[in-house]
Design an enzyme around this catalytic site. Structure first.
Site, PDB file in Angstrom:
ATOM      1  N   LEU A   1     -13.866  48.260 -26.845  1.00  0.00           N
ATOM      2  CA  LEU A   1     -13.783  47.363 -27.426  1.00  0.00           C
ATOM      3  C   LEU A   1     -13.794  45.948 -27.032  1.00  0.00           C
ATOM      4  O   LEU A   1     -12.828  45.031 -27.947  1.00  0.00           O
ATOM      5  CB  LEU A   1     -13.215  47.887 -28.801  1.00  0.00           C
ATOM      6  CG  LEU A   1     -13.287  49.146 -29.451  1.00  0.00           C
ATOM      7  CD1 LEU A   1     -12.567  49.954 -30.517  1.00  0.00           C
ATOM      8  CD2 LEU A   1     -15.070  49.300 -29.552  1.00  0.00           C
TER       9      LEU A   1
ATOM     10  N   GLU B   1     -27.267  46.284 -24.886  1.00  0.00           N
ATOM     11  CA  GLU B   1     -26.114  47.114 -24.195  1.00  0.00           C
ATOM     12  C   GLU B   1     -27.011  47.010 -22.811  1.00  0.00           C
ATOM     13  O   GLU B   1     -27.773  47.587 -22.312  1.00  0.00           O
ATOM     14  CB  GLU B   1     -25.781  48.690 -24.228  1.00  0.00           C
ATOM     15  CG  GLU B   1     -25.027  48.934 -24.178  1.00  0.00           C
ATOM     16  CD  GLU B   1     -23.801  47.872 -24.979  1.00  0.00           C
ATOM     17  OE1 GLU B   1     -23.293  47.389 -24.594  1.00  0.00           O
ATOM     18  OE2 GLU B   1     -23.527  48.284 -26.423  1.00  0.00           O
ATOM     19  N   HIS B   2     -25.899  46.466 -21.754  1.00  0.00           N
ATOM     20  CA  HIS B   2     -26.528  46.248 -20.455  1.00  0.00           C
ATOM     21  C   HIS B   2     -26.913  45.467 -19.999  1.00  0.00           C
ATOM     22  O   HIS B   2     -28.275  45.366 -18.945  1.00  0.00           O
ATOM     23  CB  HIS B   2     -26.368  47.472 -19.688  1.00  0.00           C
ATOM     24  CG  HIS B   2     -25.131  48.350 -19.055  1.00  0.00           C
ATOM     25  ND1 HIS B   2     -24.400  47.907 -18.243  1.00  0.00           N
ATOM     26  CD2 HIS B   2     -24.835  49.407 -19.797  1.00  0.00           C
ATOM     27  CE1 HIS B   2     -23.426  49.164 -18.826  1.00  0.00           C
ATOM     28  NE2 HIS B   2     -23.253  49.414 -19.453  1.00  0.00           N
TER      29      HIS B   2
ATOM     30  N   TYR C   1     -19.540  50.644 -12.921  1.00  0.00           N
ATOM     31  CA  TYR C   1     -20.775  49.117 -13.599  1.00  0.00           C
ATOM     32  C   TYR C   1     -21.191  48.118 -12.119  1.00  0.00           C
ATOM     33  O   TYR C   1     -21.823  48.116 -12.418  1.00  0.00           O
ATOM     34  CB  TYR C   1     -19.347  48.737 -14.372  1.00  0.00           C
ATOM     35  CG  TYR C   1     -19.910  47.399 -15.260  1.00  0.00           C
ATOM     36  CD1 TYR C   1     -20.126  47.465 -15.942  1.00  0.00           C
ATOM     37  CD2 TYR C   1     -19.878  46.549 -14.865  1.00  0.00           C
ATOM     38  CE1 TYR C   1     -20.758  46.210 -17.905  1.00  0.00           C
ATOM     39  CE2 TYR C   1     -20.454  44.845 -15.574  1.00  0.00           C
ATOM     40  CZ  TYR C   1     -20.365  44.545 -16.395  1.00  0.00           C
ATOM     41  OH  TYR C   1     -20.831  43.794 -17.225  1.00  0.00           O
TER      42      TYR C   1
ATOM     43  N   ASP D   1     -19.164  39.564 -24.122  1.00  0.00           N
ATOM     44  CA  ASP D   1     -17.610  40.375 -24.898  1.00  0.00           C
ATOM     45  C   ASP D   1     -16.578  39.086 -24.973  1.00  0.00           C
ATOM     46  O   ASP D   1     -15.784  38.944 -25.629  1.00  0.00           O
ATOM     47  CB  ASP D   1     -16.722  41.745 -24.022  1.00  0.00           C
ATOM     48  CG  ASP D   1     -17.043  42.923 -23.246  1.00  0.00           C
ATOM     49  OD1 ASP D   1     -17.976  42.956 -23.724  1.00  0.00           O
ATOM     50  OD2 ASP D   1     -16.607  42.615 -22.830  1.00  0.00           O
TER      51      ASP D   1
HETATM   52  C1  GLA Z   1     -19.111  45.447 -21.250  1.00  0.00           C
HETATM   53  C2  GLA Z   1     -18.886  44.775 -20.021  1.00  0.00           C
HETATM   54  C3  GLA Z   1     -20.049  43.264 -20.753  1.00  0.00           C
HETATM   55  C4  GLA Z   1     -21.196  43.985 -20.901  1.00  0.00           C
HETATM   56  C5  GLA Z   1     -21.512  46.006 -21.520  1.00  0.00           C
HETATM   57  C6  GLA Z   1     -22.254  46.428 -21.337  1.00  0.00           C
HETATM   58  O1  GLA Z   1     -18.592  45.514 -21.642  1.00  0.00           O
HETATM   59  O2  GLA Z   1     -17.812  43.314 -20.419  1.00  0.00           O
HETATM   60  O3  GLA Z   1     -20.242  42.291 -20.292  1.00  0.00           O
HETATM   61  O4  GLA Z   1     -22.073  43.928 -19.768  1.00  0.00           O
HETATM   62  O5  GLA Z   1     -19.965  46.122 -20.544  1.00  0.00           O
HETATM   63  O6  GLA Z   1     -23.553  45.858 -22.707  1.00  0.00           O
END
Ligand code: GLA
Length: 387
Positions: free
Chosen positions: A127, A33-34, A224, A174
């Site tokens: 999601l 994640e991230h 973010y 995503d």
């Molecule tokens: C969101 C972003 C992804 C990713 C996640 C964190 O979903 O769209 O690109 O950075 O956060 O992992």
């Protein structure tokens, strides 16, 4: 579902002449994640829930959009020759952004369209309902206008539209997970060069359970972009002492060796998460491949702790869901998934413990947070399709 959306299309747009039906999934990230904007690895999978779309071409340049998820907004109109993000255009900024992005890539869209969408991904849940809308739009344009683009291109165009049209500096995870989804497999993606492999999701008598906090978040107004720029600053500080292109190139040991180059304690924590989470993802994929599901679960738990303490993107709602999940016997691992700041958690729960999990975590969440969470036992599905 196909007949339901066709019927509604006919009611809204008068008839169903020339209409085709499409689907693109949502996604859940199991771990990593991230890391996707830090040149690291991710391990997401596409779901069988997602976005259904009906579409047809028009003879003029008009765009007419309708969403069964926002029926109160009615038909939202726009024009192909005037594609720009507008606050009052709401969700249609996502399909419009993809149309604009195709144009930027040299694919001229010759005519307007009528498009109806219906999604069964909870909106704003983390999601990836927006990436699902982007990828389904790309699939529609490819099908009707014969554009030669691969599924991977659909992912890149979707991300480009989100970055440049909708102003969210998201990574590629995503859109890639959605466009490249494969039934019963997670995607082990190296975001540094987009190389990837599919890994079977063999959970040996357990399932993936999503808990939705019902705390809404919009990526655009969340922190973010701030996290992303903190990582970029930390990277440039590290680059003064070590030759790297991204945080994903560092092992934990090398990070510890060079971290004093980062001149701010908050940024040290952000970069630490990016480095350690990437290494955890490599370990987790190896554990799954070796059938060591317990180790996979422990790494998920460690991921949550790092997102909570070092990256600081969890919040009371996600922490409560995860802490309560950890207390339930039969939970193999549990963590927040997606951007954070609200949205969902992902847990791996033994089959026989699922009812107990939903009951126990659901009751504790309601009493601690004051409103209910929703639970979904999900399956891993394929990428976009013409139905
Ligand atoms: C969101 C972003 C992804 C990713 C996640 C964190 O979903 O769209 O690109 O950075 O956060 O992992």
């Amino acid at each position: 579902m196909k007949e339901t959306v066709l019927k509604r299309f006919e009611e809204v747009f008068g008839d169903r002449n020339g209409v085709k039906v499409f689907f693109a999934p949502g996604r859940v990230n199991l771990i990593g994640e991230h890391t996707d904007y830090n040149g690291g690895h991710v391990f997401p999978c596409a779901l069988t829930i997602g976005t259904y779309a009906c579409a047809r071409v028009r003879e003029d340049k008009k765009l007419r959009f309708y969403s069964m998820n926002f029926e109160h907004l009615g038909v939202i109109e726009s024009d192909l020759e005037d594609l720009k993000p507008e606050k009052e255009a709401g969700w249609t900024n996502y399909p419009k952004g993809v149309m604009w992005a195709f144009g930027e890539r040299g694919f001229q869209i010759p005519s307007g369209m009528d498009i109806l969408l219906s999604g069964n991904i909870p909106n704003g849940s983390g999601l990836s309902s927006s990436a699902s809308v982007e990828v389904v739009t790309g699939a529609i344009l490819r099908e009707f206008f014969g554009f030669e683009v691969s599924n991977q291109d659909l992912a890149l165009i979707g991300q480009f539209s989100e970055n440049k049209f909708n102003g969210v500096n998201c990574g590629i995870m995503d859109q890639f997970a959605i466009a490249m989804g494969k039934k019963d497999h997670a995607i082990f993606l190296d975001t540094a060069d987009l190389s990837y492999t599919y890994a079977p999701v063999k959970l040996k008598g357990a399932k993936i359970v999503i808990a939705c906090s019902n705390k809404k978040r919009g990526l655009g107004d969340s922190k973010y972009n701030e996290r992303r720029s903190e990582c970029e600053t930390a990277l440039s500080e590290l680059q003064k002492v070590v030759d790297i292109k991204s945080l994903g190139e560092l092992t934990q040991e090398r990070f510890e060796q060079y971290k004093s180059a980062i001149k701010d304690t908050t940024r040290v924590k952000r970069a630490k998460h990016a480095v350690y989470e990437n290494q955890r993802t490599l370990q987790a994929v190896a554990a799954l491949q070796a059938d060591d599901i317990d180790l996979f679960g422990q790494l998920m738990n460690a991921s949550h702790v790092s997102l909570r303490d070092d990256y600081e993107v969890t919040g009371a709602e996600l922490d409560t869901l995860v802490e309560e999940a950890w207390k339930v016997e039969g939970v193999i691992g549990s963590r927040m998934t997606g951007a954070g700041f609200g949205g969902c958690t992902v847990s791996i729960v033994k089959d026989e413990a699922i009812d107990r999990f939903i009951d126990q975590v659901g009751r504790a969440y309601k009493s601690r947070i004051g409103y209910a969470a929703d639970f979904y036992v999900v399956e891993v599905g394929d990428g976009p399709a013409v139905l």
